[in-house]
Write an enzyme that holds these catalytic residues in place. Structure first.
Site, PDB file in Angstrom:
ATOM      1  N   ARG A  10      -8.207   1.278  -6.557  1.00 60.83           N
ATOM      2  CA  ARG A  10      -8.218   1.056  -5.103  1.00 60.83           C
ATOM      3  C   ARG A  10      -9.128  -0.131  -4.765  1.00 60.83           C
ATOM      4  NH1 ARG A  10     -12.313   5.248  -2.026  1.00 60.83           N
ATOM      5  NH2 ARG A  10     -13.796   5.546  -3.727  1.00 60.83           N
ATOM      6  N   GLU A  58       0.299   7.650  10.492  1.00 57.54           N
ATOM      7  CA  GLU A  58       0.912   6.945   9.369  1.00 57.54           C
ATOM      8  C   GLU A  58       2.394   6.646   9.583  1.00 57.54           C
ATOM      9  OE1 GLU A  58      -2.667   9.172   7.960  1.00 57.54           O
ATOM     10  OE2 GLU A  58      -0.894   9.702   9.147  1.00 57.54           O
ATOM     11  N   PHE A  83      -0.293  10.748   2.400  1.00 57.24           N
ATOM     12  CA  PHE A  83       0.170  10.424   3.755  1.00 57.24           C
ATOM     13  C   PHE A  83       1.220   9.309   3.738  1.00 57.24           C
ATOM     14  CE2 PHE A  83      -4.528  11.455   4.551  1.00 57.24           C
ATOM     15  CZ  PHE A  83      -4.277  12.820   4.519  1.00 57.24           C
ATOM     16  N   HIS A 109      -5.670   6.883  -3.710  1.00 60.11           N
ATOM     17  CA  HIS A 109      -6.009   8.309  -3.873  1.00 60.11           C
ATOM     18  C   HIS A 109      -4.814   9.128  -4.360  1.00 60.11           C
ATOM     19  CE1 HIS A 109      -9.266   6.763  -1.461  1.00 60.11           C
ATOM     20  NE2 HIS A 109      -9.955   7.870  -1.624  1.00 60.11           N
ATOM     21  N   ASP A 117     -11.414  16.320  -3.007  1.00 61.40           N
ATOM     22  CA  ASP A 117     -10.599  16.391  -1.788  1.00 61.40           C
ATOM     23  C   ASP A 117      -9.576  17.525  -1.841  1.00 61.40           C
ATOM     24  OD1 ASP A 117     -11.995  14.299  -0.794  1.00 61.40           O
ATOM     25  OD2 ASP A 117     -10.384  12.837  -0.892  1.00 61.40           O
ATOM     26  N   ARG A 167      -8.557   6.700  -6.976  1.00 62.54           N
ATOM     27  CA  ARG A 167      -9.927   6.783  -6.469  1.00 62.54           C
ATOM     28  C   ARG A 167     -10.949   6.693  -7.603  1.00 62.54           C
ATOM     29  NH1 ARG A 167     -12.477  12.294  -3.739  1.00 62.54           N
ATOM     30  NH2 ARG A 167     -14.502  11.452  -3.175  1.00 62.54           N
TER      31      ARG A 167
END
Length: 313
Positions: A10, A58, A83, A109, A117, A167
């Site tokens: 990322r 989104e 998303f 991610h 998460d 991530r």
């Protein structure tokens, strides 16, 4: 190998966007209130007038990106993989895929390595979703060098591209000097003829580590990096399967609908070959530190070694 430099892909995404932004004024970046996490914040800082925060919306962001692309701009729409591929699937399909617009989706991610998460954010279905959209290119780079090159290749490609980034900081094993990335082309990273280990994303380095362990046991694997999940490098997959006679696929994604199924679909039609798939089973993830989670779900060099050892008996 503790001294190997590690960089999260990322971060590579954010850096590549800035580099491209300096060269091309038609690049714009969209984000969904996650610029710090997706690392598009570095682009926002340098090019504030070309970065658009669409808020936590989104689906709307994908439609905005679609509209911008019709004006000659090249939008990179960024959000978490869950998303970007899941929440906004209908808009990606109907507003970007169906008209085949020149939109790039930067999905960060991805996979189990999102870690703490938890299951709601550990997207292991995005390859399956994006592969199902006609004309969509799906890319999952393995390290920093490949990730930055993939972003630039996506910019140069005319049409929709889904890029998946992670991530977790992962080892950088590609040499930048002389490296080129071509959409739809894989690479052989380790030669061998006993079993072909085909991997994508962070599983590529794990496959290389497994290859070292297997060599010490007298098993000589071929390691193939398939950063482009779609379109698949059919020529390379078939050649590796023909040479080795056995194939193992490795991905930080569900075994349903991802790289493993893409490889199996090709082989069952053109060159029936025994295959074992390593990935997330028919289950959700859960919260926890990234590295232990990867090991728990069998996404590790140790598990690849075990599967290959058993396969090659």
């Amino acid at each position: 190998m503790a001294d190997v430099k590690k960089i999260a892909t990322r971060d590579s995404y954010g850096k590549a966007l800035v580099e491209l932004g300096r060269e091309h004024e038609n690049i714009v970046v969209l984000d969904a209130d996650l610029a710090n996490a997706t690392k598009t914040g570095v682009f926002q800082k340098e090019f504030p007038n070309r970065h658009f925060d669409c808020g936590i919306a989104e689906a709307n962001m994908m439609c905005v990106a679609a509209g911008l692309s019709t004006t000659g701009l090249v939008p990179f729409a960024s959000s978490f993989a869950m998303f970007a591929s899941g929440r906004a699937f209908e808009q990606v399909r109907n507003s970007i895929g169906y008209p085949h617009l020149n939109v790039k989706i930067g999905a960060t991610h991805g996979g189990i390595s999102v870690g703490e998460d938890g299951a709601s954010h550990q997207c292991c279905e995005d390859f399956a979703l994006m592969r199902s959209i006609p004309g969509m290119v799906v890319i999952c780079p393995a390290d920093d060098v490949e990730a930055r090159a993939a972003v630039k290749a996506a910019y140069e490609y005319e049409g929709p591209v889904y890029l998946r980034f992670g991530r977790l900081a992962v080892p950088v094993f590609h040499e930048e000097e002389g490296y080129t990335f071509r959409i739809g082309k894989g690479e052989v990273l380790h030669g061998g003829a006993d079993v072909a280990i085909m991997a994508t994303g962070l599983m590529v380095y794990e496959a290389l580590q497994a290859a070292q362990a297997l060599e010490a046991e007298g098993i000589h694997p071929m390691v193939v990096n398939l950063a482009t999940v779609k379109p698949l490098d059919e020529e390379l997959v078939l050649a590796a399967a023909k040479k080795c006679g056995k194939v193992i696929t490795c991905e930080e994604h569900s075994v349903i609908g991802g790289l493993g199924e893409a490889v199996c679909s090709l082989l069952c039609e053109k060159l029936p070959t025994p295959v074992r798939r390593i990935g997330v089973g028919d289950e959700f993830g859960h919260s926890g530190p990234a590295v232990p989670l990867l090991k728990q779900f069998g996404l590790s060099a140790e598990h690849i070694t075990e599967v290959a050892r058993d396969f090659c008996k």
